[in-house]
Motif scaffolding. Structure first.
Motif, PDB file in Angstrom:
ATOM      1  N   VAL A  60      -4.655  -1.265  -4.431  1.00  0.00           N
ATOM      2  CA  VAL A  60      -4.673  -1.159  -2.975  1.00  0.00           C
ATOM      3  C   VAL A  60      -6.009  -1.602  -2.430  1.00  0.00           C
ATOM      4  O   VAL A  60      -6.075  -2.353  -1.471  1.00  0.00           O
ATOM      5  CB  VAL A  60      -4.355   0.280  -2.518  1.00  0.00           C
ATOM      6  CG1 VAL A  60      -4.607   0.447  -1.035  1.00  0.00           C
ATOM      7  CG2 VAL A  60      -2.923   0.634  -2.860  1.00  0.00           C
ATOM      8  N   HIS A  87       2.274   9.715  -1.998  1.00  0.00           N
ATOM      9  CA  HIS A  87       1.558   8.958  -3.022  1.00  0.00           C
ATOM     10  C   HIS A  87       0.078   9.332  -3.013  1.00  0.00           C
ATOM     11  O   HIS A  87      -0.749   8.662  -2.396  1.00  0.00           O
ATOM     12  CB  HIS A  87       1.736   7.461  -2.816  1.00  0.00           C
ATOM     13  CG  HIS A  87       3.155   7.003  -2.873  1.00  0.00           C
ATOM     14  ND1 HIS A  87       4.015   7.370  -3.881  1.00  0.00           N
ATOM     15  CD2 HIS A  87       3.874   6.209  -2.052  1.00  0.00           C
ATOM     16  CE1 HIS A  87       5.198   6.814  -3.676  1.00  0.00           C
ATOM     17  NE2 HIS A  87       5.139   6.114  -2.563  1.00  0.00           N
ATOM     18  N   SER A  91      -1.807   1.986  -7.624  1.00  0.00           N
ATOM     19  CA  SER A  91      -2.645   2.422  -6.504  1.00  0.00           C
ATOM     20  C   SER A  91      -4.043   1.827  -6.541  1.00  0.00           C
ATOM     21  O   SER A  91      -4.640   1.604  -5.507  1.00  0.00           O
ATOM     22  CB  SER A  91      -2.719   3.944  -6.445  1.00  0.00           C
ATOM     23  OG  SER A  91      -3.245   4.455  -7.651  1.00  0.00           O
ATOM     24  N   ALA A 151       0.817  -1.211   0.000  1.00  0.00           N
ATOM     25  CA  ALA A 151       0.000   0.000   0.000  1.00  0.00           C
ATOM     26  C   ALA A 151       0.848   1.258   0.000  1.00  0.00           C
ATOM     27  O   ALA A 151       0.576   2.201  -0.730  1.00  0.00           O
ATOM     28  CB  ALA A 151      -0.929   0.004   1.204  1.00  0.00           C
ATOM     29  N   ALA A 205       1.499   6.133   3.129  1.00  0.00           N
ATOM     30  CA  ALA A 205       1.301   6.672   1.784  1.00  0.00           C
ATOM     31  C   ALA A 205       1.412   8.195   1.781  1.00  0.00           C
ATOM     32  O   ALA A 205       2.003   8.783   0.874  1.00  0.00           O
ATOM     33  CB  ALA A 205      -0.048   6.226   1.232  1.00  0.00           C
ATOM     34  N   ASP A 233      -2.387   9.201  -5.226  1.00  0.00           N
ATOM     35  CA  ASP A 233      -3.370   8.233  -5.735  1.00  0.00           C
ATOM     36  C   ASP A 233      -3.624   7.130  -4.718  1.00  0.00           C
ATOM     37  O   ASP A 233      -4.755   6.668  -4.556  1.00  0.00           O
ATOM     38  CB  ASP A 233      -2.896   7.615  -7.046  1.00  0.00           C
ATOM     39  CG  ASP A 233      -2.934   8.599  -8.203  1.00  0.00           C
ATOM     40  OD1 ASP A 233      -2.253   8.322  -9.214  1.00  0.00           O
ATOM     41  OD2 ASP A 233      -3.628   9.622  -8.106  1.00  0.00           O
ATOM     42  N   THR A 234      -2.578   6.708  -4.028  1.00  0.00           N
ATOM     43  CA  THR A 234      -2.727   5.674  -3.008  1.00  0.00           C
ATOM     44  C   THR A 234      -3.524   6.212  -1.826  1.00  0.00           C
ATOM     45  O   THR A 234      -4.377   5.516  -1.278  1.00  0.00           O
ATOM     46  CB  THR A 234      -1.348   5.174  -2.541  1.00  0.00           C
ATOM     47  OG1 THR A 234      -0.629   4.702  -3.686  1.00  0.00           O
ATOM     48  CG2 THR A 234      -1.471   4.055  -1.527  1.00  0.00           C
ATOM     49  N   ALA A 236       2.663   1.574  -3.474  1.00  0.00           N
ATOM     50  CA  ALA A 236       1.874   1.446  -4.690  1.00  0.00           C
ATOM     51  C   ALA A 236       1.923   2.692  -5.563  1.00  0.00           C
ATOM     52  O   ALA A 236       1.970   2.589  -6.778  1.00  0.00           O
ATOM     53  CB  ALA A 236       0.426   1.109  -4.348  1.00  0.00           C
ATOM     54  N   GLY A 237       1.926   3.852  -4.963  1.00  0.00           N
ATOM     55  CA  GLY A 237       1.913   5.078  -5.740  1.00  0.00           C
ATOM     56  C   GLY A 237       3.161   5.272  -6.573  1.00  0.00           C
ATOM     57  O   GLY A 237       3.139   5.944  -7.595  1.00  0.00           O
TER      58      GLY A 237
END
Length: 133
Positions: free
Chosen positions: A28, A54, A25, A16, A49, A56-57, A19-20
């Motif tokens: 997640v 990040h 993302s 998580a 995050a 978007d995450t 991820a960005g």
């Protein structure tokens, strides 16, 4: 969100939080087992995050039910975003209901963090949202 006890929380946090940085993302919401689970310094996946910037995450985690007032040690996600200059994340957290008046044990606020770091754009966002020193 389905909660599974057999899921590795550490693995979910690593995915998580990172991820960005690699464009995943959206995954997640399908991978993270317990959105508000705490890891190590009381950080949640949202806090990690936010710390990494990040956006978007952050949005995916909030959409999946993450607590917008999540803290790491004593700082809220909003304070972390404000101090790091992440205006888009500050907006997202505010839109998700983050407490603009939350304080640390020593009285610190997101507004104070933005002021101290020289992020005038974030200072204005927080003031419009009702933040006070």
């Amino acid at each position: 969100m389905i909660l599974r006890r057999d899921c590795g929380v550490r693995r979910a946090f690593v995915f998580a939080a990172g991820a960005g940085s690699n464009g995943h993302s959206a995954g997640v919401r399908f991978y993270l087992c317990v959105v508000n689970a705490e890891y190590e310094t009381n950080a949640t996946a949202l806090v990690l995050a936010v710390t990494e910037g990040h956006s978007d995450t952050v949005l995916a985690l909030l959409d999946a039910g993450a607590d917008p007032d999540a803290r790491e040690v004593d700082m809220t996600a909003l304070m972390i975003a404000a101090s790091n200059g992440y205006a888009d994340i500050v907006r997202t957290l505010l839109d998700s209901g983050a407490n603009v008046s939350a304080k640390t044990e020593t009285g610190g606020t997101a507004l104070g963090a933005a002021l101290n770091a020289g992020h005038s754009d974030i200072v204005e966002l927080l003031k419009v949202a009702g933040a006070q020193l």
